[in-house]
Design a protein around this motif. Sequence first.
Motif, short mmCIF file in Angstrom:
data_model
loop_
_atom_site.label_atom_id
_atom_site.label_comp_id
_atom_site.label_asym_id
_atom_site.label_seq_id
_atom_site.Cartn_x
_atom_site.Cartn_y
_atom_site.Cartn_z
N THR A 79 -26.10 45.76 10.57
CA THR A 79 -26.67 46.49 11.80
C THR A 79 -25.33 46.76 12.41
OG1 THR A 79 -28.75 45.00 11.71
CG2 THR A 79 -28.04 46.21 13.65
N SER A 80 -25.37 48.10 13.29
CA SER A 80 -24.32 48.28 13.86
C SER A 80 -24.13 47.29 15.11
CB SER A 80 -24.49 49.53 14.67
OG SER A 80 -25.43 49.66 15.51
N PRO A 81 -22.85 47.18 15.56
CA PRO A 81 -22.44 46.02 16.60
C PRO A 81 -23.42 46.28 17.90
CG PRO A 81 -20.50 46.64 15.51
CD PRO A 81 -21.45 47.76 14.91
N LYS A 82 -23.56 47.78 18.16
CA LYS A 82 -24.05 48.09 19.67
C LYS A 82 -25.64 47.37 19.37
CE LYS A 82 -25.53 51.86 22.26
NZ LYS A 82 -25.51 53.43 22.35
N THR A 83 -26.22 47.67 18.02
CA THR A 83 -27.50 47.33 17.81
C THR A 83 -27.57 45.69 18.03
OG1 THR A 83 -28.17 49.12 16.47
CG2 THR A 83 -29.92 47.31 16.46
N ILE A 84 -26.69 44.98 17.24
CA ILE A 84 -26.71 43.63 17.56
C ILE A 84 -26.61 43.00 18.94
CG2 ILE A 84 -25.32 41.40 16.91
CD1 ILE A 84 -24.69 42.93 14.32
N ASN A 85 -25.62 43.76 19.64
CA ASN A 85 -25.68 43.34 20.93
C ASN A 85 -26.92 43.18 21.82
OD1 ASN A 85 -23.09 42.68 20.74
ND2 ASN A 85 -22.13 44.50 20.96
N ASN A 86 -27.74 44.15 21.48
CA ASN A 86 -29.05 44.40 22.02
C ASN A 86 -30.45 43.66 21.64
OD1 ASN A 86 -27.80 46.31 23.99
ND2 ASN A 86 -28.12 48.34 22.54
N GLN A 87 -29.99 43.03 20.59
CA GLN A 87 -31.03 42.34 20.16
C GLN A 87 -30.75 40.61 19.98
OE1 GLN A 87 -31.61 44.03 16.30
NE2 GLN A 87 -32.82 45.57 16.89
N LYS A 88 -31.78 40.13 20.37
CA LYS A 88 -31.81 38.63 20.31
C LYS A 88 -32.45 38.07 19.10
CE LYS A 88 -31.61 37.84 25.15
NZ LYS A 88 -31.87 37.25 26.34
N LEU A 89 -31.71 36.87 18.33
CA LEU A 89 -32.46 36.52 17.24
C LEU A 89 -33.63 35.39 17.80
CD1 LEU A 89 -31.99 35.84 14.15
CD2 LEU A 89 -30.52 33.81 14.90
N GLN A 90 -34.53 35.62 17.12
CA GLN A 90 -35.87 35.00 17.47
C GLN A 90 -35.96 33.43 16.96
OE1 GLN A 90 -37.95 36.21 19.67
NE2 GLN A 90 -36.28 37.46 19.84
N THR A 91 -35.03 33.13 16.04
CA THR A 91 -34.99 31.69 15.38
C THR A 91 -34.74 30.83 16.34
OG1 THR A 91 -34.07 32.57 13.36
CG2 THR A 91 -33.87 30.43 13.74
N LYS A 92 -35.83 29.64 16.42
CA LYS A 92 -35.56 28.71 17.26
C LYS A 92 -35.96 27.45 16.64
CE LYS A 92 -36.61 31.01 21.76
NZ LYS A 92 -37.67 31.14 22.70
N SER A 93 -35.22 26.14 16.95
CA SER A 93 -35.55 24.91 16.42
C SER A 93 -36.88 24.73 16.96
CB SER A 93 -34.64 24.01 17.02
OG SER A 93 -34.81 22.54 16.66
N ASN A 94 -37.78 23.89 15.99
CA ASN A 94 -38.77 23.16 16.54
C ASN A 94 -38.49 22.18 17.54
OD1 ASN A 94 -40.26 24.60 14.63
ND2 ASN A 94 -40.76 22.92 13.37
N LYS A 95 -39.53 22.22 18.41
CA LYS A 95 -39.21 21.13 19.84
C LYS A 95 -39.58 19.56 18.92
CE LYS A 95 -40.86 19.82 24.16
NZ LYS A 95 -41.68 20.03 25.34
N LEU A 96 -38.50 18.84 19.26
CA LEU A 96 -38.73 17.45 18.69
C LEU A 96 -39.73 16.68 19.48
CD1 LEU A 96 -34.96 16.50 18.75
CD2 LEU A 96 -36.32 16.49 16.85
N ASN A 97 -40.47 15.78 18.89
CA ASN A 97 -41.32 15.00 19.44
C ASN A 97 -40.83 13.74 19.95
OD1 ASN A 97 -43.80 13.29 20.29
ND2 ASN A 97 -44.74 13.59 18.18
N ASN A 98 -40.85 13.76 21.45
CA ASN A 98 -40.01 12.76 22.08
C ASN A 98 -40.66 11.36 22.14
OD1 ASN A 98 -42.02 13.10 24.02
ND2 ASN A 98 -40.80 14.17 25.48
#
Length: 452
Positions: A100-119
């Motif tokens: 993906t072009s650098p411009k596009t990458i800069n305008n998008q955020k990766l949605q991957t997130k760690s699952n929340k730990l069970n405290n």
Amino acid sequence: MTKKNPHISSKNPTVIWNAVLGILELEIPRPNFETWLKSTRAINLSDNTLVVSTPSPFAAEMINKRLMGSIRRSIKKLTGEKFNINITIEGSENLNKLETSPKTINNQKLQTKSNKLNNKQTFDSFIECESNILARSAALKVSDSPGETYNPLYIYSDVGLGKTHLLNAIGNQLKSKQYKVIYLSSEKFTNEYIAAIRNGKIDEFQNYFRNCDALLIDDIQFIGTKPQTQEGFFHIFNHLHMNKKQIVVTGDDPANKITLKSRIQSRLSGGIEVDIQEPKYESKFAILSYKAPDISTEVIEYLAKYPHKNVRELEGALNRIKAFSQLTSSTIDIKLVDESLSGLKQNKENFSVTKNQILEEISKYKNVSIDNIIGTKKDRLTVNARQLVMFFLKKELNMTFIEIALFLGGKNHSTVIYALERIENILKKDENFVKETIHIRELIYKKNKVKT
């Protein structure tokens, strides 16, 4: 002007690409060719652009970054023409470009997130007993010295014995020490991986995982039927391991029995592999005493002799007993335990069950014929019954995926893996379903008691 090779047709992408592979196989190191190029194939040729697919996004990345010059030179040598090369991921929609072009990458955020730990799932709340002492000790060692002694750590057991609890305990302790922890199920890893490929964010996806201090993956067996996901996991695993980052993985079976690529099995076996066993009487007594300090010792001793096979079942039994006590306004005693648990016997050795008996009991309970369960019908009622049978065959008899598939009419073992994944997900979210599975198990064992 370069003379065009008369044996190569610039209009035939397959012929061109196969010829290119023939040249590259001789020019580049064999391991590189086998790893990155051997599984590629030409898809299309139009507007002077050759589209080539690969099953691995990591192979696509390597081809784009390191091999593209060699590919272009080979094509020019064969055809006398210059082509644009578009490397795509096999099966990706609309043949999207990996980069993906650098411009596009800069305008998008990766949605991957760690699952929340069970405290709430910490080492303090994990009941140490004979059946899990080795696994707990290894988990503590990892938490004290991540990336050093036990790396990777692979914990396996049947469902409901505490491996997810230990995974959360490791994550919580490392996080308290300011380590960057990523914790997620293999199902979430798969979904995020596919999304990254489709959205052209594979570089961000890799960087997200490669920048952590500890990667904790739960239920690794569920990527057994997803070779592309395995490829992604393998490369992230290698990067973290080479950089001495901690990796902890859980599964249902020993590493050499999981349906995974041999190199992943080898990596998991290369660290330390520990199991959590079914709790014996002493372990169940300790767990029940911790979970229900308000219940008398006499009742705890009696309940510990019931044939519950894991912590989840013990908790389910306790919840049922407490609910029964509240509904009837009765004190929790031995009589109430027997009434609320439908007469399960104290001695586990008094019970025996076979795969045919499991099939018959679930057929009766769900009112679905055995022929339909082992057949090909796909209505909701039949599928639910079939998946329950698969679940209990694995849970009670520890049959392999392939054994279950063959017993149920020769189905694909991937169908069994999917079914177990679905049941496990429902069990984590639906208390009523947990109660239903406990009730089904009671029916199975109650009707198949061995006479003494």
